[in-house]
Write a protein that holds these residues in place. Structure first.
Motif, PDB file in Angstrom:
ATOM      1  N   GLU A  83      10.480  40.325  25.582  1.00 33.67           N
ATOM      2  CA  GLU A  83      11.719  39.588  25.816  1.00 33.67           C
ATOM      3  C   GLU A  83      11.429  38.102  25.955  1.00 33.67           C
ATOM      4  OE1 GLU A  83      14.079  41.069  28.983  1.00 33.67           O
ATOM      5  OE2 GLU A  83      14.176  43.114  28.191  1.00 33.67           O
ATOM      6  N   ASN A  84      10.319  37.780  26.599  1.00 35.24           N
ATOM      7  CA  ASN A  84       9.969  36.374  26.822  1.00 35.24           C
ATOM      8  C   ASN A  84       8.874  35.929  25.861  1.00 35.24           C
ATOM      9  OD1 ASN A  84       8.167  38.109  28.232  1.00 35.24           O
ATOM     10  ND2 ASN A  84       7.452  36.408  29.499  1.00 35.24           N
ATOM     11  N   LEU A  85       9.253  35.793  24.595  1.00 38.87           N
ATOM     12  CA  LEU A  85       8.315  35.280  23.596  1.00 38.87           C
ATOM     13  C   LEU A  85       7.934  33.848  23.929  1.00 38.87           C
ATOM     14  CD1 LEU A  85      10.042  36.437  20.279  1.00 38.87           C
ATOM     15  CD2 LEU A  85       7.918  37.346  21.200  1.00 38.87           C
ATOM     16  N   THR A  86       6.790  33.412  23.435  1.00 37.13           N
ATOM     17  CA  THR A  86       6.432  32.001  23.551  1.00 37.13           C
ATOM     18  C   THR A  86       7.530  31.171  22.881  1.00 37.13           C
ATOM     19  OG1 THR A  86       4.068  32.497  23.553  1.00 37.13           O
ATOM     20  CG2 THR A  86       4.716  30.256  22.940  1.00 37.13           C
ATOM     21  N   PRO A  87       8.036  30.154  23.577  1.00 37.13           N
ATOM     22  CA  PRO A  87       9.170  29.384  23.045  1.00 37.13           C
ATOM     23  C   PRO A  87       8.746  28.331  22.025  1.00 37.13           C
ATOM     24  CG  PRO A  87       8.503  28.484  25.151  1.00 37.13           C
ATOM     25  CD  PRO A  87       7.632  29.695  24.914  1.00 37.13           C
ATOM     26  N   LYS A 104       3.606  26.046  27.018  1.00 39.65           N
ATOM     27  CA  LYS A 104       3.964  27.224  27.800  1.00 39.65           C
ATOM     28  C   LYS A 104       3.900  28.464  26.915  1.00 39.65           C
ATOM     29  CE  LYS A 104       7.035  24.749  30.988  1.00 39.65           C
ATOM     30  NZ  LYS A 104       8.430  24.607  31.490  1.00 39.65           N
ATOM     31  N   ARG A 105       3.236  29.502  27.403  1.00 41.49           N
ATOM     32  CA  ARG A 105       3.097  30.745  26.647  1.00 41.49           C
ATOM     33  C   ARG A 105       3.952  31.842  27.268  1.00 41.49           C
ATOM     34  NH1 ARG A 105       0.442  30.593  21.578  1.00 41.49           N
ATOM     35  NH2 ARG A 105      -1.208  29.033  21.697  1.00 41.49           N
ATOM     36  N   GLY A 106       4.500  32.663  26.401  1.00 41.76           N
ATOM     37  CA  GLY A 106       5.230  33.835  26.847  1.00 41.76           C
ATOM     38  C   GLY A 106       4.330  35.058  26.794  1.00 41.76           C
ATOM     39  N   GLU A 107       4.942  36.213  26.657  1.00 38.64           N
ATOM     40  CA  GLU A 107       4.187  37.467  26.582  1.00 38.64           C
ATOM     41  C   GLU A 107       3.715  37.706  25.155  1.00 38.64           C
ATOM     42  OE1 GLU A 107       5.142  42.240  26.878  1.00 38.64           O
ATOM     43  OE2 GLU A 107       6.229  40.884  28.221  1.00 38.64           O
ATOM     44  N   MET A 108       2.475  38.097  25.012  1.00 34.12           N
ATOM     45  CA  MET A 108       1.909  38.356  23.691  1.00 34.12           C
ATOM     46  C   MET A 108       2.408  39.698  23.160  1.00 34.12           C
ATOM     47  SD  MET A 108      -0.322  36.707  21.689  1.00 34.12           S
ATOM     48  CE  MET A 108      -1.361  35.779  22.834  1.00 34.12           C
ATOM     49  N   PRO A 109       2.846  39.769  21.903  1.00 35.10           N
ATOM     50  CA  PRO A 109       3.217  41.065  21.325  1.00 35.10           C
ATOM     51  C   PRO A 109       2.073  42.067  21.458  1.00 35.10           C
ATOM     52  CG  PRO A 109       3.874  39.287  19.867  1.00 35.10           C
ATOM     53  CD  PRO A 109       3.051  38.660  20.949  1.00 35.10           C
ATOM     54  N   GLY A 110       2.397  43.264  21.908  1.00 33.54           N
ATOM     55  CA  GLY A 110       1.386  44.307  22.077  1.00 33.54           C
ATOM     56  C   GLY A 110       0.758  44.350  23.443  1.00 33.54           C
TER      57      GLY A 110
END
Length: 481
Positions: free
Chosen positions: A441-445, A461-467
């Motif tokens: 839901e919180n991808l890197t913007p 700023k980094r979001g959650e990594m896929p996987g």
């Protein structure tokens, strides 16, 4: 007589030792930076000057259906290094480092007796340093295109063991160099403007500079081959030429169409590959690692999701894969796309349809992009040229690769394709499930403004990594093949 026999015995044994040391091939892996498959002469570009690469293909085997797992620099390279899909590497986004627990194929070659070296671009993470005996990454020493130490490395390598070189030129990544050792292309007469771009003076100058960088790289490929011949080791040296993603222009780099993930792939190995061959089999870049490990007599670890295609060197008309998969994650801008391609069809899903797909910052702030924007303002764009500005984007796209090689006509609503569409939908879902892909839901913007390219407050700023939610970097399932 006894002395003569002793001398002959030493010569024979010394010769045997040298043969044993070279029973496996030397391997040179050249990975160009941001070069499209169809911007090489041997792949059909009648304007660009790439005589050494063209000869490489003539003397070896040319693959016409090699596909990357990402059209984005470091995710594409980390995927090749590990033989794993980007979301299975823990480094699915640009400039994210590979975790130390994974295995890198140059490291395995090194452990099996190879001298391992990297020259040029290195941004796969500090853990990969252990894969190389030598890292030559100093930009001043490597030159603008990062090729100037290639021949010196070949001369100074240990002569008592086979070698593996990962040669990572900076050609043809922006910004363009003002110097070239190769051909200087005339923007008026020696350029083919891709249908995704507007044919303007600015675009032609931009493309000419890009062509010049490819020609510069080609020049150094020629010097490298001359040195192999001079040392008498050309016959048992396997040379691969490929690229990490499509050209750095709108409609190519970061895209999951063929313009982004289809890549040149040429292999020359006089001792093991018959010259003048073409292979049309479908192959993925995750298959490179197990192929080179097999050729070197090195065991392929269970972490590798790809499969060896060594058999295609002998029987290039043999079918290999039925499917190849690719992904588009953050690269300057937020994104989440997945694709599956068969020879006949391409299916793409997009979980962030509100975003346009104008490419990374180096592409969407280029002179060619600005020319596109100017043409858009005057209402003079074709449907294919408009695609990079499209918002919202389709959640699903389906293309007939033979009927529509430019992948410009979305057939998702065409009932004629109901059966193959259903097949690829199921295959892609199965691949995501088996390999642990997730949609955070919180991808890197976005780090930059999509229109101006200026840095945003969210930069760095980094979001959650896929996987990551499924610990996909610990999942070894290969998925559909």
């Amino acid at each position: 007589m006894a002395k003569y026999v002793a001398v002959m015995l030493v010569m024979v044994m010394t010769g045997f030792a040298k043969i044993s040391a070279q029973s496996t091939p030397n391997i040179i892996f050249i990975i160009a930076d941001d070069v499209s498959w169809d911007d090489i002469g041997t792949y059909g570009n009648t304007k660009i000057k790439t005589p050494n690469l063209d000869k490489l293909a003539k003397d070896g085997i040319k693959f016409t259906n090699m596909y990357l797992t990402a059209s984005s620099c470091s995710p594409s390279r980390t995927s090749i290094l590990t033989g794993r899909y980007p979301h299975n590497t823990g480094a699915a986004e640009l400039h994210t480092p590979l975790p130390a627990h994974l295995k890198f194929f140059p490291e395995l070659l090194k452990q099996n007796g190879y001298f391992s070296a990297l020259v040029g671009k290195w941004h796969e993470g500090p853990a990969t340093k252990r894969a190389y005996d030598t890292l030559l990454v100093d930009r001043a020493a490597n030159g603008e295109g990062a090729e100037e130490q290639w021949v010196n490395l070949l001369k100074s390598r240990p002569k008592n063991k086979p070698f593996f070189f990962w040669l990572a030129p900076l050609d043809a990544h922006r910004p363009w160099s003002k110097k070239t050792a190769g051909h200087v292309h005339n923007p008026d007469t020696e350029i083919i403007v891709p249908p995704t771009l507007a044919d303007t003076k600015e675009t032609r100058l931009d493309l000419a500079a890009y062509y010049n960088e490819i020609s510069n790289l080609d020049h150094y490929v020629g010097l490298l081959q001359k040195e192999l011949e001079r040392q008498g080791i050309a016959d048992n040296t396997l040379i691969i030429f490929t690229a990490d993603n499509g050209r750095p222009f709108p409609g190519s780099k970061t895209r999951l169409y063929d313009a982004g993930v289809k890549t040149p792939f040429i292999v020359k190995w006089p001792k093991g590959i018959k010259a003048g061959q073409t292979c049309q089999s479908l192959v993925s870049s995750i298959d490179i690692a197990p192929t080179l490990l097999e050729l070197s007599g090195t065991k392929t670890p269970e972490t590798v999701q790809g499969k060896s295609f060594v058999s295609l060197f002998k029987t290039p008309d043999k079918e290999f894969r039925k499917y190849v998969f690719a992904e588009h994650n953050w690269h300057d801008y937020a994104a989440y796309e997945r694709s599956v391609r068969s020879k006949d069809f391409l299916y793409v899903i997009n979980k962030r349809t509100d975003f346009d797909n104008g490419g990374p910052i180096d592409a969407n702030q280029s002179p060619s992009a600005k020319a596109l924007k100017a043409a858009k303002a005057s209402g003079k764009l074709t449907a294919l040229q408009k695609d990079v500005f499209l918002t919202p984007r389709p959640a699903q796209e389906f293309f007939d690769n033979f009927k529509d090689p430019l992948q410009s006509q979305n057939e998702i609503q065409n009932k004629t394709y109901a059966a193959p569409l259903s097949e690829l939908q199921k295959v892609l879902k199965k691949w995501q499930e088996e390999t642990g892909d997730t949609v955070p839901e919180n991808l890197t913007p976005d780090w930059y403004d999509r229109e101006t390219g200026k840095a945003l407050p969210e930069k760095d700023k980094r979001g959650e990594m896929p996987g990551s939610a499924k610990k996909a970097d610990h999942i070894n399932a290969k998925g559909p093949f």
